[in-house]
Design a protein around this motif. Structure first.
Motif, mmCIF file in Angstrom:
data_model
loop_
_atom_site.group_PDB
_atom_site.id
_atom_site.type_symbol
_atom_site.label_atom_id
_atom_site.label_comp_id
_atom_site.label_asym_id
_atom_site.label_seq_id
_atom_site.Cartn_x
_atom_site.Cartn_y
_atom_site.Cartn_z
ATOM 1 N N VAL A 48 0.842 -1.202 0.000
ATOM 2 C CA VAL A 48 0.000 0.000 0.000
ATOM 3 C C VAL A 48 0.874 1.248 0.000
ATOM 4 C CG1 VAL A 48 -1.712 1.327 1.308
ATOM 5 C CG2 VAL A 48 -1.973 -1.151 1.061
ATOM 6 N N ILE A 49 1.922 1.240 0.811
ATOM 7 C CA ILE A 49 2.837 2.384 0.845
ATOM 8 C C ILE A 49 3.497 2.556 -0.524
ATOM 9 C CG2 ILE A 49 5.003 3.242 1.825
ATOM 10 C CD1 ILE A 49 4.056 2.082 4.529
ATOM 11 N N GLY A 50 3.902 1.458 -1.144
ATOM 12 C CA GLY A 50 4.501 1.525 -2.477
ATOM 13 C C GLY A 50 3.557 2.116 -3.508
ATOM 14 N N ARG A 51 2.286 1.738 -3.445
ATOM 15 C CA ARG A 51 1.302 2.314 -4.379
ATOM 16 C C ARG A 51 1.082 3.794 -4.107
ATOM 17 N NH1 ARG A 51 -1.245 -2.748 -3.543
ATOM 18 N NH2 ARG A 51 -2.847 -1.854 -2.183
ATOM 19 N N ALA A 52 1.088 4.167 -2.837
ATOM 20 C CA ALA A 52 0.887 5.579 -2.484
ATOM 21 C C ALA A 52 2.014 6.456 -3.030
ATOM 22 C CB ALA A 52 0.779 5.733 -0.962
ATOM 23 N N VAL A 53 3.272 6.046 -2.792
ATOM 24 C CA VAL A 53 4.387 6.873 -3.267
ATOM 25 C C VAL A 53 4.456 6.879 -4.790
ATOM 26 C CG1 VAL A 53 5.694 6.653 -1.121
ATOM 27 C CG2 VAL A 53 6.157 5.068 -3.002
ATOM 28 N N ALA A 54 4.113 5.768 -5.424
ATOM 29 C CA ALA A 54 4.095 5.723 -6.890
ATOM 30 C C ALA A 54 3.049 6.684 -7.433
ATOM 31 C CB ALA A 54 3.824 4.303 -7.375
ATOM 32 N N ASP A 55 1.913 6.771 -6.749
ATOM 33 C CA ASP A 55 0.854 7.688 -7.188
ATOM 34 C C ASP A 55 1.276 9.145 -7.005
ATOM 35 O OD1 ASP A 55 -1.701 8.139 -8.304
ATOM 36 O OD2 ASP A 55 -2.556 8.451 -6.313
ATOM 37 N N VAL A 56 1.928 9.440 -5.885
ATOM 38 C CA VAL A 56 2.394 10.811 -5.627
ATOM 39 C C VAL A 56 3.408 11.235 -6.687
ATOM 40 C CG1 VAL A 56 3.727 12.278 -4.055
ATOM 41 C CG2 VAL A 56 1.960 10.757 -3.148
ATOM 42 N N CYS A 57 4.290 10.325 -7.071
ATOM 43 C CA CYS A 57 5.408 10.661 -7.956
ATOM 44 C C CYS A 57 5.180 10.295 -9.421
ATOM 45 C CB CYS A 57 6.673 9.962 -7.468
ATOM 46 S SG CYS A 57 7.239 10.534 -5.856
ATOM 47 N N LYS A 58 4.018 9.804 -9.770
ATOM 48 C CA LYS A 58 3.809 9.172 -11.070
ATOM 49 C C LYS A 58 4.301 9.948 -12.284
ATOM 50 C CE LYS A 58 -0.983 10.513 -10.991
ATOM 51 N NZ LYS A 58 -2.261 9.991 -10.628
ATOM 52 N N GLU A 59 4.173 11.234 -12.334
ATOM 53 C CA GLU A 59 4.583 11.963 -13.532
ATOM 54 C C GLU A 59 5.654 13.002 -13.246
ATOM 55 O OE1 GLU A 59 1.546 12.998 -16.209
ATOM 56 O OE2 GLU A 59 0.405 11.199 -15.770
ATOM 57 N N LYS A 60 6.355 12.810 -12.140
ATOM 58 C CA LYS A 60 7.375 13.773 -11.750
ATOM 59 C C LYS A 60 8.763 13.242 -12.104
ATOM 60 C CE LYS A 60 4.593 15.517 -7.935
ATOM 61 N NZ LYS A 60 3.362 14.897 -8.348
ATOM 62 N N ARG A 61 9.601 14.132 -12.588
ATOM 63 C CA ARG A 61 10.973 13.742 -12.909
ATOM 64 C C ARG A 61 11.775 13.477 -11.638
ATOM 65 N NH1 ARG A 61 15.250 17.267 -16.449
ATOM 66 N NH2 ARG A 61 16.899 15.720 -16.392
ATOM 67 N N PHE A 62 11.686 14.408 -10.688
ATOM 68 C CA PHE A 62 12.333 14.267 -9.385
ATOM 69 C C PHE A 62 11.234 14.245 -8.335
ATOM 70 C CE2 PHE A 62 15.183 16.939 -11.967
ATOM 71 C CZ PHE A 62 16.242 16.061 -12.096
ATOM 72 N N CYS A 63 11.338 13.325 -7.399
ATOM 73 C CA CYS A 63 10.308 13.238 -6.377
ATOM 74 C C CYS A 63 10.890 12.572 -5.140
ATOM 75 C CB CYS A 63 9.119 12.433 -6.912
ATOM 76 S SG CYS A 63 7.697 12.401 -5.822
ATOM 77 N N PHE A 64 10.583 13.153 -4.015
ATOM 78 C CA PHE A 64 10.986 12.601 -2.726
ATOM 79 C C PHE A 64 9.742 12.552 -1.856
ATOM 80 C CE2 PHE A 64 14.386 15.001 -4.632
ATOM 81 C CZ PHE A 64 15.438 14.095 -4.624
ATOM 82 N N VAL A 65 9.518 11.427 -1.167
ATOM 83 C CA VAL A 65 8.324 11.263 -0.338
ATOM 84 C C VAL A 65 8.729 10.705 1.018
ATOM 85 C CG1 VAL A 65 6.069 10.129 -0.116
ATOM 86 C CG2 VAL A 65 6.914 10.758 -2.382
ATOM 87 N N GLY A 66 8.157 11.281 2.060
ATOM 88 C CA GLY A 66 8.258 10.727 3.403
ATOM 89 C C GLY A 66 6.855 10.305 3.812
ATOM 90 N N VAL A 67 6.739 9.165 4.507
ATOM 91 C CA VAL A 67 5.435 8.622 4.875
ATOM 92 C C VAL A 67 5.343 8.442 6.387
ATOM 93 C CG1 VAL A 67 3.829 6.692 4.567
ATOM 94 C CG2 VAL A 67 5.297 7.403 2.669
ATOM 95 N N TRP A 68 4.217 8.891 6.961
ATOM 96 C CA TRP A 68 3.920 8.747 8.375
ATOM 97 C C TRP A 68 2.501 8.225 8.530
ATOM 98 C CZ3 TRP A 68 6.874 12.409 6.215
ATOM 99 C CH2 TRP A 68 8.129 12.662 6.775
ATOM 100 N N SER A 69 2.181 7.648 9.709
ATOM 101 C CA SER A 69 0.833 7.144 9.939
ATOM 102 C C SER A 69 0.014 8.040 10.858
ATOM 103 C CB SER A 69 0.882 5.732 10.537
ATOM 104 O OG SER A 69 1.509 5.763 11.804
ATOM 105 N N SER A 70 0.542 9.169 11.221
ATOM 106 C CA SER A 70 -0.169 10.082 12.115
ATOM 107 C C SER A 70 -0.040 11.505 11.602
ATOM 108 C CB SER A 70 0.425 9.992 13.524
ATOM 109 O OG SER A 70 -0.024 11.051 14.321
ATOM 110 N N LYS A 71 -1.173 12.166 11.433
ATOM 111 C CA LYS A 71 -1.136 13.553 10.972
ATOM 112 C C LYS A 71 -0.363 14.430 11.953
ATOM 113 C CE LYS A 71 -3.869 17.482 9.716
ATOM 114 N NZ LYS A 71 -5.025 18.261 10.045
#
Length: 121
Positions: A48-71
């Motif tokens: 699920v985390i892999g799908r989330a980051v792939a969706d965030v970065c899908k059309e970006k040349r450079f992309c960095f993502v950090g993931v947390w479970s609490s707002k």
């Protein structure tokens, strides 16, 4: 009555192409860095985390993502607090120019995790 509501919801999902409900959201963004919160129920699911980051970065040349479970712990800008660093679940880097696509997961948090893809605080 409950059965009717469930049937109506299932029908609506099928009508929408059966897409999965979104269980994550971008809380903030700073340049190419995205701060993502994932639903706590999926915080231990690397797929699920892999799908989330792939969706965030899908059309970006450079992309960095950090993931947390609490707002409350998801930062809104860099530099991150010590608490944000300690509670980060995943980190993803993408550079389509070099072919880099690297998902790193918090060590010991994910079943069957390879040490070469984990980080610790």
């Amino acid at each position: 009555m409950r059965k009717l509501v469930v049937l109506a919801l299932l029908s609506a999902l099928v009508a929408c192409g059966g897409s999965e409900p979104k269980v994550w959201r971008v809380v903030a963004k700073q340049g190419d860095f995205h701060f993502v919160e994932i639903d706590e129920r999926f915080a231990g699911n690397a797929d699920v985390i892999g799908r989330a980051v792939a969706d965030v970065c899908k059309e970006k040349r450079f992309c960095f993502v950090g993931v947390w479970s609490s707002k409350d712990r998801t930062p809104s800008a860099l530099p991150m607090s010590d608490d944000a660093v300690a509670t980060q679940l995943a980190s993803y880097r993408q550079n389509t120019s070099t072919g880099l696509q690297k998902l790193m997961l918090k060590c010991g948090r994910f079943a069957g995790q390879d040490e070469s893809t984990c980080f610790s605080d």
